[in-house]
Motif scaffolding. Structure first.
Motif, PDB file in Angstrom:
ATOM      1  N   GLU A  10      14.248   8.928  -6.810  1.00  0.00           N
ATOM      2  CA  GLU A  10      12.966   9.631  -6.826  1.00  0.00           C
ATOM      3  C   GLU A  10      11.786   8.683  -6.685  1.00  0.00           C
ATOM      4  O   GLU A  10      10.672   9.001  -7.094  1.00  0.00           O
ATOM      5  N   ARG A  11      12.000   7.513  -6.114  1.00  0.00           N
ATOM      6  CA  ARG A  11      10.873   6.613  -5.915  1.00  0.00           C
ATOM      7  C   ARG A  11      10.805   6.111  -4.474  1.00  0.00           C
ATOM      8  O   ARG A  11      11.817   6.019  -3.784  1.00  0.00           O
ATOM      9  N   LEU A  12       9.590   5.827  -4.072  1.00  0.00           N
ATOM     10  CA  LEU A  12       9.323   5.271  -2.757  1.00  0.00           C
ATOM     11  C   LEU A  12       9.343   3.748  -2.876  1.00  0.00           C
ATOM     12  O   LEU A  12       8.753   3.191  -3.801  1.00  0.00           O
ATOM     13  N   ILE A  13      10.021   3.093  -1.949  1.00  0.00           N
ATOM     14  CA  ILE A  13      10.016   1.632  -1.887  1.00  0.00           C
ATOM     15  C   ILE A  13       9.037   1.262  -0.778  1.00  0.00           C
ATOM     16  O   ILE A  13       9.129   1.775   0.343  1.00  0.00           O
ATOM     17  N   ALA A  14       8.091   0.397  -1.090  1.00  0.00           N
ATOM     18  CA  ALA A  14       7.077   0.001  -0.116  1.00  0.00           C
ATOM     19  C   ALA A  14       6.930  -1.520  -0.098  1.00  0.00           C
ATOM     20  O   ALA A  14       7.264  -2.203  -1.072  1.00  0.00           O
ATOM     21  N   TYR A  15       6.422  -2.022   1.012  1.00  0.00           N
ATOM     22  CA  TYR A  15       6.132  -3.440   1.170  1.00  0.00           C
ATOM     23  C   TYR A  15       4.629  -3.622   1.055  1.00  0.00           C
ATOM     24  O   TYR A  15       3.856  -2.932   1.718  1.00  0.00           O
ATOM     25  N   GLU A  16       4.209  -4.511   0.190  1.00  0.00           N
ATOM     26  CA  GLU A  16       2.800  -4.834   0.031  1.00  0.00           C
ATOM     27  C   GLU A  16       2.534  -6.120   0.804  1.00  0.00           C
ATOM     28  O   GLU A  16       3.136  -7.155   0.524  1.00  0.00           O
ATOM     29  N   GLU A  17       1.658  -6.054   1.792  1.00  0.00           N
ATOM     30  CA  GLU A  17       1.364  -7.205   2.651  1.00  0.00           C
ATOM     31  C   GLU A  17       0.818  -8.384   1.853  1.00  0.00           C
ATOM     32  O   GLU A  17       0.186  -8.197   0.818  1.00  0.00           O
ATOM     33  N   PRO A  18       1.023  -9.607   2.391  1.00  0.00           N
ATOM     34  CA  PRO A  18       0.438 -10.775   1.724  1.00  0.00           C
ATOM     35  C   PRO A  18      -1.085 -10.785   1.900  1.00  0.00           C
ATOM     36  O   PRO A  18      -1.614 -10.175   2.825  1.00  0.00           O
TER      37      PRO A  18
END
Length: 87
Positions: A10-18
């Protein structure tokens, strides 16, 4: 800037840019909202590699973050595509 990578339960996995001073990270965001949780903070030594590919595929699986360029450059069969792996 956040880029969605996948859904896990039930969670979204996201990439946070540098940023100019920190490397990127993989974060989890619960479906009910709330504060994002850092799943993986990349080491500062990877910041340049993360910012390198203008067009890239990013994947987070089993606690490992992968990034690879979507573009091939080279004029002959002897040249290889370079894939960047960020642990």
């Amino acid at each position: 800037m956040l880029f969605p990578l996948s859904a896990e339960g039930e969670r979204l996995i996201a990439y946070e840019e540098p940023t100019d001073h920190t490397a990127g990270s993989a974060i989890g965001i619960g479906s009910g909202g709330g504060r994002p949780k850092a799943l993986l903070r990349l080491p500062s030594a990877t910041r340049a590699a993360e910012a390198g590919p203008a067009s890239a595929t990013r994947i987070y699986r089993n606690g490992v973050f992968y990034i690879a360029s979507d573009r091939l450059t080279g004029s002959g069969p002897a040249e290889e595509m370079i894939t960047t792996f960020c642990p």
